[in-house]
Write an enzyme that holds these catalytic residues in place. Structure first.
Site, PDB file in Angstrom:
ATOM      1  N   CYS A 249      32.461  40.857  39.404  1.00  0.00           N
ATOM      2  CA  CYS A 249      33.916  40.881  39.257  1.00  0.00           C
ATOM      3  C   CYS A 249      34.438  42.284  39.464  1.00  0.00           C
ATOM      4  O   CYS A 249      33.927  43.238  38.888  1.00  0.00           O
ATOM      5  CB  CYS A 249      34.292  40.381  37.864  1.00  0.00           C
ATOM      6  SG  CYS A 249      35.931  40.887  37.364  1.00  0.00           S
ATOM      7  N   CYS A 250      35.421  42.405  40.324  1.00  0.00           N
ATOM      8  CA  CYS A 250      36.080  43.708  40.434  1.00  0.00           C
ATOM      9  C   CYS A 250      37.563  43.431  40.532  1.00  0.00           C
ATOM     10  O   CYS A 250      38.006  42.322  40.278  1.00  0.00           O
ATOM     11  CB  CYS A 250      35.574  44.485  41.621  1.00  0.00           C
ATOM     12  SG  CYS A 250      36.138  43.803  43.170  1.00  0.00           S
ATOM     13  N   ALA A 251      38.313  44.426  40.943  1.00  0.00           N
ATOM     14  CA  ALA A 251      39.752  44.278  40.874  1.00  0.00           C
ATOM     15  C   ALA A 251      40.252  43.168  41.782  1.00  0.00           C
ATOM     16  O   ALA A 251      40.711  42.131  41.339  1.00  0.00           O
ATOM     17  CB  ALA A 251      40.410  45.596  41.244  1.00  0.00           C
TER      18      ALA A 251
ATOM     19  N   THR B 130      33.693  44.953  45.959  1.00  0.00           N
ATOM     20  CA  THR B 130      32.402  44.461  45.539  1.00  0.00           C
ATOM     21  C   THR B 130      31.693  43.696  46.651  1.00  0.00           C
ATOM     22  O   THR B 130      30.491  43.498  46.618  1.00  0.00           O
ATOM     23  CB  THR B 130      32.558  43.553  44.310  1.00  0.00           C
ATOM     24  OG1 THR B 130      33.707  43.976  43.621  1.00  0.00           O
ATOM     25  CG2 THR B 130      31.376  43.679  43.403  1.00  0.00           C
TER      26      THR B 130
END
Lengths: 895, 100
Positions: free
Chosen positions: B6-8, B13
């Site tokens: 999970c990233c922004a 990612t």
């Protein structure tokens, strides 16, 4: 029984306290905790017994009788000197004979290298004369250095023999010469080989017959003067040959080399004791430091040895009062490089060295109460005021929130510090309020004269400091304090022209205030004229930040928040309550403008209405640059204050602060961020020179893991000629400086670890972390390089990091390093994505952005602008929205 | 094993995902490795065996740890150094070690 004890106690106290002023019964009773009546009666008893003396006048002051008993030839100054300085035996015997020769002593020439103590020796001869010629206490001792006026024979002769009014232009009054002042005593002529040809005959006549004339005078005058002269020159030279024919007594003083280790040891001990006494503190000196001091080559002899020891003490003192040391300690590694190098020869001297030092403890300790001021008469450097100044400097720096800073202790740097310090204070003080108008006028004359002679501008800063210096000088003279310049000879030799000008200036001061100044003063004044060359940076004048708003307390509360956040007291506020006339606020604003730097100017942050027009009025009336930013918010004030304190110019601050306010970004900053892509550097610096910096480097290499391709440890020599700060400033732009190992905080922007923390390995973990982070960014660049469709990885990473740096500064907050790495990668990908015209996979609802703090959004936009420019992209609201999410919700630390 | 990152916005990612997939292939591991944005984590949680967060969203760590716990899977932040270097193998190791 009891009374006997008390009276002895009082007698002892008087003997110990024997100061020139003596002591009153009241003071003594307070000091000893005895009743005044008892003390008083005992004192009278002692006086009747002839054990003490008392002064006329009220209150009666009592003195010890010791000085008198001393003159009963118990121990003279020469006896003390000879004790421990056996090699001087012959010289001392000669000197005694020269002084005792009836009726008024014998003319004497002292030969010896620079710094062997010729002046001191002459001074002791005078002391000896006072001690031995009973009943004749006021034997004048006048010293004169022939080199001071060597280029101006007339001035020199006028000084020596005196001048009749009208003898030459400028001789507007009769003046007595030094010869007259020395009548009945001793005239000491230093550097006598510089006596100009025109004066020699006159002087020889005087030496032979005791007759002389003032310049421009026909009648003969007589004076009984014993002439003691001194020179470093070969006595075979022409002048000295004729001179020596008239001088029956020639004393040769041995050089430090000729005196042997044992005597050098005694001298070192003596000098440390004197410093300990001056500082009223114990001084601990390591055995190795003693060894180094004993054997380093010391071409300028005792004078240099003494100065070097004083500097070592001053350095230790600086460490002590900046809390880096518990006590005054001197280690060999902290000595100046050339002293340390002496240790390289230690082997050759092992035998005698160990005889002197081997039996002692690892430390030599000098106590302040053991002092014997043998060399008091020597023109001693004014150490106490040097110490006072260090103390003041450190205090000053602390008050400004700087924990430590380099205390460069050679005179040049000391002076440039002095002047910088002065100017900081000057911004706040109105010059005319604290200075006499006479001084201001005089300084103007001096500067005009110097400018004319030197053909160069003397800066305003010098103006101010010179004025303050003169003021201090006059006060010193008034209080009868000595003015001594330990570096006089060096200064004189190094800056001939400036020294000549300084001499003239000394004369101006003498004439203007009707006082006599020692030649040493010219040495100090010289420093003011050479200073512009030494000074590289001009950035010291800072922009004044003033906040003005309508209503009670709005401005002051913004200023309060700002000052508290930045932990300073810098921004100023004027509130304009509705019932008050705007004119009132204008008056206050002018008052603040009056104290502001004319050069740096003033930034006014105001809300609206008439306050916005004040800038123009003040600029015109007060002749100071002013810029006005409307619709002020706390954020503006913070930004302005922070930038102002960093020394940004008014124009820069104005531009940057307006960015905070609006979208209207006309001048994108596309500063190259190249340095971030460069090899990472760890600086190791050491005040005592490159040697220890190198040692720290080796230590770090041993304990840290790093890729030498990416990271490098660079030792730095602070003692070098080039201005340290300049060098750092330049490096900061070019190189990627990770951190610095130094005992002083040289630069607030560079994280600094103390040498101590490195040595005890406390800092290693943190330094390792910094290295890891630097390597991470480097690899990130490499990885991206092979992945990005458009940009170069390394360059993009550097640009994004720079942007993030700006963002943090602009928002006055710190993003934790971990998150920063993630954010950096994210933004690099974002740029690439936008360049490729791809949209984010997952869109955040766009309307969220308008819900956010508009100020913050504007600020972030302003920071991202250069990136958009360079990569020709438009950062979409979605992308911006993510960044905002992070900045608002992310765990950031405000700073 | 299914690894959820999970990233922004889910994009930065993706680079890491590619690298991790390579590493997994070399190790002979099968399973799904994919990246989503913070807003979508919940939808994908059921499919995942491990949840890893990018360092830039570590402010969400506490929140997601709870959610992951409820779903019965481990959750942690990706080592920032490995993340920064886009070191797929190391991050894969991290994920494997979490899933005992």
């Amino acid at each position: 029984m009891n009374r006997m004890k008390r009276i002895d106690q009082i007698h002892q106290a008087i003997l110990h306290l024997a100061s020139k002023q003596g002591i009153t019964a009241q003071e003594l009773s307070e000091m000893l905790g005895l009743s005044r009546a008892n003390v008083s009666s005992d004192l009278n008893q002692l006086w009747k017994e002839g054990k003490i003396r008392k002064s006329n006048g009220r209150p009666v002051r009592f003195h010890s009788n010791m000085e008198d008993s001393k003159s009963d030839a118990v121990e003279t100054v020469f006896d003390k000197l000879e004790n421990g300085n056996r090699s001087l035996h012959t010289s001392i015997e000669q000197a005694k004979a020269a002084i005792l020769y009836p009726p008024n002593g014998m003319h004497t020439l002292i030969l010896g290298e620079t710094g062997v103590g010729k002046s001191a020796f002459a001074g002791m001869m005078h002391t000896y004369a006072v001690e031995t010629r009973k009943g004749k206490r006021d034997i004048p001792f006048i010293t004169f250095n022939c080199a001071d006026y060597a280029n101006n024979a007339q001035l020199l002769l006028g000084h020596l023999f005196g001048v009749k009014k009208g003898a030459y232009t400028g001789a507007d009054a009769d003046r007595e010469g030094l010869i007259q002042k020395a009548n009945g005593g001793i005239l000491f002529l230093d550097e006598v080989h510089r006596l100009p040809a025109e004066g020699q005959e006159m002087f020889f006549t005087f030496m032979d017959k005791g007759i002389y004339r003032r310049l421009g005078e026909t009648e003969e005058r007589t004076a009984m003067v014993q002439v003691i002269s001194a020179t470093t020159e070969n006595p075979e030279s022409a002048l000295l040959k004729t001179f020596m024919r008239r001088i029956p007594m020639v004393i040769k003083l041995p050089s430090l080399r000729e005196r042997g280790l044992k005597e050098r040891f005694n001298l070192i001990i003596q000098f440390f004791r004197e410093e300990s006494f001056r500082l009223k503190k114990e001084i601990h000196v390591s055995a190795n430091a003693m060894r180094a001091l004993l054997i380093y080559p010391c071409p300028n002899n005792i004078g240099q040895l003494r100065t070097d020891i004083q500097l070592a003490c001053a350095k230790a003192y600086a460490d002590y009062i900046t809390y880096q040391k518990q006590q005054l300690e001197i280690y060999s590694c902290e000595l100046a490089e050339y002293i340390k190098e002496g240790m390289l020869q230690a082997k050759e001297y092992r035998q005698p060295l160990e005889e002197l030092i081997g039996n002692h403890k690892p430390f030599f300790v000098f106590h302040p109460d053991q002092e014997i001021m043998l060399f008091e008469k020597e023109p001693a450097p004014d150490s106490s005021s040097l110490y006072e100044n260090i103390e003041k400097m450190v205090k000053d720096l602390r008050e400004r929130g700087v924990s430590n800073e380099v205390l460069e202790l050679d005179l040049e740097n000391y002076f440039s510090q002095y002047i910088k310090g002065m100017n900081r204070q000057f911004r706040k003080i109105d010059l005319s309020k604290i200075l006499q108008p006479e001084i201001v006028t005089l300084v103007e004359q001096m500067i005009a004269y110097a400018q004319n002679k030197l053909h160069k501008e003397v800066s305003q800063k010098v103006h101010h400091s010179l004025a303050l210096h003169i003021q201090t000088l006059l006060e010193r003279v008034k209080r009868g304090k000595q003015i001594v310049n330990p570096q006089l000879n060096q200064v004189r030799a190094k800056y001939k022209q400036e020294f000549g000008i300084a001499l003239e200036c000394v004369k101006m001061v003498e004439d203007a205030f009707q006082i006599d100044l020692p030649i040493d003063e010219a040495g100090f004044l010289t420093m003011f004229f050479i200073l512009p060359e030494l000074e590289a940076d001009e950035e010291n004048e800072l922009v004044t930040v003033l906040v003005m708003t309508h209503g009670k307390g709005a401005a002051s509360s913004m200023v309060e928040v700002t000052n508290r956040l930045l932990d300073v007291n810098y921004a100023q506020a004027i509130d304009l309550p509705l019932e008050e006339e705007p004119q009132e606020a204008l008056k206050k604003a002018k008052e603040i403008a009056r104290l502001a730097s004319r050069k740096a100017g003033m930034l006014i942050l105001a809300d609206m209405g008439s306050l916005l027009t004040f800038g123009e009025i003040i600029e015109k009336e007060m002749n100071i640059p002013v810029k006005v930013v409307p619709l002020v918010s706390t954020l503006h004030v913070i930004e302005a204050t922070r930038k102002a304190m960093l020394g940004h110019s008014l124009a820069e601050i104005y531009r940057d602060v307006r960015h905070v306010a609006s979208f209207d970004i006309t001048e994108p900053q596309t500063k190259p961020a190249k340095h971030l892509a460069n090899k990472a550097i760890i600086l190791t610096a050491c005040l005592t020179g490159e040697g220890s910096a190198l040692a720290i480097k080796n230590m770090l290499q041993h304990h840290l893991r790093f890729d030498e391709q990416l990271c490098e440890i660079v030792p730095l020599n602070i003692v070098g000629k080039e201005d340290m700060k300049d060098r750092l400033h330049r490096w900061k732009k070019e190189k990627n400086i990770l951190c610095m190992i130094s005992s002083f905080a040289l630069d607030n922007d560079i994280p600094t670890f103390s040498i101590e923390d490195v040595l005890n390995l406390k800092a290693i973990h943190e330094i390792q972390k910094k290295i890891d982070v630097a390597e991470t960014y480097h690899r990130m660049g490499e990885v991206l390089n092979s992945h990005l469709k458009h940009a170069s990885g390394e360059e993009l990473v550097a640009d994004v990091r720079h942007t993030l740096e700006q963002l943090q500064q602009s928002l006055a907050m710190r993003i934790p390093e971990d998150a920063l790495i993630g954010l950096c990668l994210h933004m690099c990908c974002m740029v690439d994505r936008l360049q490729a015209n791809e949209t984010a996979v997952n869109t955040v609802k766009a309307d969220e952005l308008s819900m956010k703090n508009p100020h913050l959004v504007n600020q972030v936009r302003a920071c991202l602008w250069p990136l958009e420019e360079k990569y020709d992209i438009v950062i979409t609201e979605e992308e911006l929205s993510f960044l905002m999410n992070f900045l608002e919700k992310g765990e950031t630390l405000s700073c | 094993m299914n690894i959820l990152l999970c990233c922004a916005a889910g994009m930065s990612t993706s680079l890491l995902v590619t690298k991790m997939e390579q590493a997994a292939k070399e190790k002979g591991l099968s399973g799904k490795i994919w990246a989503v944005s913070v807003d979508e984590v919940n939808k994908h949680l059921a499919e995942a065996d491990v949840l890893l967060l990018g360092p830039q969203v570590r402010y969400k760590l506490a929140h997601f740890k709870k959610e992951a716990e409820a779903a019965g899977i481990p959750c942690d932040m990706i080592n920032p150094i490995d993340y920064g270097m886009v070191n797929g193998a190391k991050v894969l190791d991290q994920a494997l070690s979490m899933k005992k």
